[in-house]
Design a protein around this motif. Sequence first.
Motif, PDB file in Angstrom:
ATOM      1  N   SER A  86      10.892  45.434  19.068  1.00  0.00           N
ATOM      2  CA  SER A  86      10.389  46.649  18.478  1.00  0.00           C
ATOM      3  C   SER A  86      10.187  47.650  19.726  1.00  0.00           C
ATOM      4  N   HIS A  87       8.979  48.388  19.845  1.00  0.00           N
ATOM      5  CA  HIS A  87       9.027  49.289  20.726  1.00  0.00           C
ATOM      6  C   HIS A  87       7.556  49.609  21.265  1.00  0.00           C
ATOM      7  N   THR A  88       7.188  49.919  22.441  1.00  0.00           N
ATOM      8  CA  THR A  88       6.140  50.027  22.969  1.00  0.00           C
ATOM      9  C   THR A  88       5.519  51.453  23.292  1.00  0.00           C
ATOM     10  N   PHE A  97      -1.105  49.480  17.822  1.00  0.00           N
ATOM     11  CA  PHE A  97      -0.312  48.384  17.209  1.00  0.00           C
ATOM     12  C   PHE A  97       1.090  48.798  16.775  1.00  0.00           C
ATOM     13  N   ASP A  98       1.425  49.949  16.508  1.00  0.00           N
ATOM     14  CA  ASP A  98       2.632  50.518  15.973  1.00  0.00           C
ATOM     15  C   ASP A  98       3.745  50.136  17.273  1.00  0.00           C
ATOM     16  N   GLY A  99       4.677  49.235  16.649  1.00  0.00           N
ATOM     17  CA  GLY A  99       5.744  48.794  17.611  1.00  0.00           C
ATOM     18  C   GLY A  99       5.272  47.566  18.467  1.00  0.00           C
ATOM     19  N   GLY A 131      12.005  54.392  23.953  1.00  0.00           N
ATOM     20  CA  GLY A 131      11.785  55.444  23.039  1.00  0.00           C
ATOM     21  C   GLY A 131      11.988  55.436  21.656  1.00  0.00           C
ATOM     22  N   GLU A 132      11.106  54.759  21.042  1.00  0.00           N
ATOM     23  CA  GLU A 132      11.389  54.579  19.537  1.00  0.00           C
ATOM     24  C   GLU A 132      10.946  55.819  18.850  1.00  0.00           C
ATOM     25  N   GLU A 133       9.715  56.369  19.144  1.00  0.00           N
ATOM     26  CA  GLU A 133       9.058  57.512  18.616  1.00  0.00           C
ATOM     27  C   GLU A 133      10.013  58.817  18.410  1.00  0.00           C
ATOM     28  N   SER A 134       9.797  59.581  17.574  1.00  0.00           N
ATOM     29  CA  SER A 134      10.261  60.924  17.464  1.00  0.00           C
ATOM     30  C   SER A 134       9.715  61.674  18.807  1.00  0.00           C
ATOM     31  N   GLU A 200       2.411  47.802   8.634  1.00  0.00           N
ATOM     32  CA  GLU A 200       3.050  48.440   7.531  1.00  0.00           C
ATOM     33  C   GLU A 200       2.727  49.980   7.596  1.00  0.00           C
ATOM     34  N   GLN A 201       1.724  50.594   8.284  1.00  0.00           N
ATOM     35  CA  GLN A 201       1.437  51.928   8.398  1.00  0.00           C
ATOM     36  C   GLN A 201       1.255  52.627   7.292  1.00  0.00           C
ATOM     37  N   GLY A 202       0.892  51.782   6.105  1.00  0.00           N
ATOM     38  CA  GLY A 202       0.548  52.349   4.879  1.00  0.00           C
ATOM     39  C   GLY A 202      -0.526  51.581   4.295  1.00  0.00           C
ATOM     40  N   SER A 389      -2.142  54.867  10.660  1.00  0.00           N
ATOM     41  CA  SER A 389      -1.354  54.707  11.579  1.00  0.00           C
ATOM     42  C   SER A 389      -1.047  56.022  12.358  1.00  0.00           C
ATOM     43  N   HIS A 390      -0.451  56.112  13.665  1.00  0.00           N
ATOM     44  CA  HIS A 390       0.002  57.132  14.243  1.00  0.00           C
ATOM     45  C   HIS A 390      -1.492  58.217  14.666  1.00  0.00           C
ATOM     46  N   CYS A 391      -2.376  57.220  14.935  1.00  0.00           N
ATOM     47  CA  CYS A 391      -3.922  57.919  15.290  1.00  0.00           C
ATOM     48  C   CYS A 391      -4.798  56.745  15.819  1.00  0.00           C
TER      49      CYS A 391
HETATM   50 MN    MN Z   1       5.608  55.006  14.971  1.00  0.00          MN
END
Ligand code: MN
Length: 422
Positions: A86-88, A97-99, A131-134, A200-202, A389-391
């Motif tokens: 995944s990504h870091t 935790f995301d990625g 670089g996975e994130e937008s 899951e991010q949800g 997520s994203h926070c």
């Molecule tokens: Mn993300």
Amino acid sequence: MKPIGHKLDPSAERLEWDLTELSSFRDPDRSGWTREVFSDPYRQSRQWMADRMRAAGLEVHVDPAGNIIGRRAGKQPGAPAVVTGSHTDTVDGGGRFDGVVGVLGALEAVRQLTELDVQLNRDLLVVDFLGEESNDFGLSCLGSRALAGELTAADLQRTDRTGTTLGESFSGFGIDPSAAVGVDWARRTPLHSYLELHIEQGPTLEQRQLPLGIVTGIAGIERLLATFIGSADHAGTRPMGDRQDAMVAAAEAVLAIRREGCGAPNHGVATTTRVEAASHSPNVVPGLVRMMSEVRSVDAKWLSGTRRRLGQEIQATASSYGVDVDLAWSTDNELVQANEEVQEIAASSAASLDLPWTAIPSGATHDAVHMASLAPMGMIFIPSHNGKSHCPEEWTDYADIAVGVRALAASLINLDQHAFQT
Ligand code: MN
Ligand code: HGY
Ligand code: MN
């Protein structure tokens, strides 16, 4: 499923140690655990990651697109490899935790296989994708996109808000941009399968009190950069009925974007994440405003109509204010279905460990979208606390991550043995 599955007992303590260490690489000037692509904290964290991969017994190299690849040799050299990872990198103000769960979880799965003396037939590749994130360049999944042959020379000319090109950012990070565009190892050497562990991010898994989600598909994303061109004026002297206020037209568009997402018949979300006036003076009627928005859905038919619907509405409303608008659409990624056989293997592996699961679509995009063009793809989700997520509030219990790693490791063992029918 061989009895080995019940011996799998990933260490929540090791996972906590690794995640805590990695989280320390963060931008002190930004909120949360910010580690954006090409940033110094990201640069420093990648040496740490490579060292952790080596400590887990992996043979490590960085490919021409900047992906860190750890290889665990299989008994059958030359057999197409099983890939996970995944990504870091994080979003600005992101979480821990995301990625990260997919890379460090894969490392823990590798440690488990070694401790249980499990020899796979195939090489196992653990990848920390670049670089996975937008990002400011409007292009997500840089490393996996390159592997799939979807990063183009034109993309290298994209600029961020400082006017720096993507190519310059690659170079500044020690990556030859042309080599990144030309990276082809994943297309030259057939890969067997790809399976990614991710939060899951949800809210679904936590609300349903389930430890695992087996992903059915990953939403398509349409991105919009809209430029509203009105007429700058003195805010104190220009009469209200005689303005071409670009900000008002943009504000109407923000609400139109929201209505689009709320109107999706099955699944859809739409968000405006940035509205910026060209002038930063507080006493000028905005003459030029840029808006960044995105629309996502796993409903391909509905998503295919979004550009037309929103284009008509935004143009008409802007025109009623005497404002012109330029709409620059791009497809960040197409809707991608997970491979049925990989889903079945992940589900049967979970069941063999007496772990309940549910099928679940992904509203978030992932490196898996691009890996799906290289090998049969699947994803396993674990719960996100409060669905956040994203926070900075992003949280998943380490015990839940360990359960996800059990399911990942068991699935990788079964994938290793699997001969795809399709
Ligand atoms: Mn993300
Ligand atoms: O934008 C996404 O869905 C992912 O988190 N990059
Ligand atoms: Mn992610």
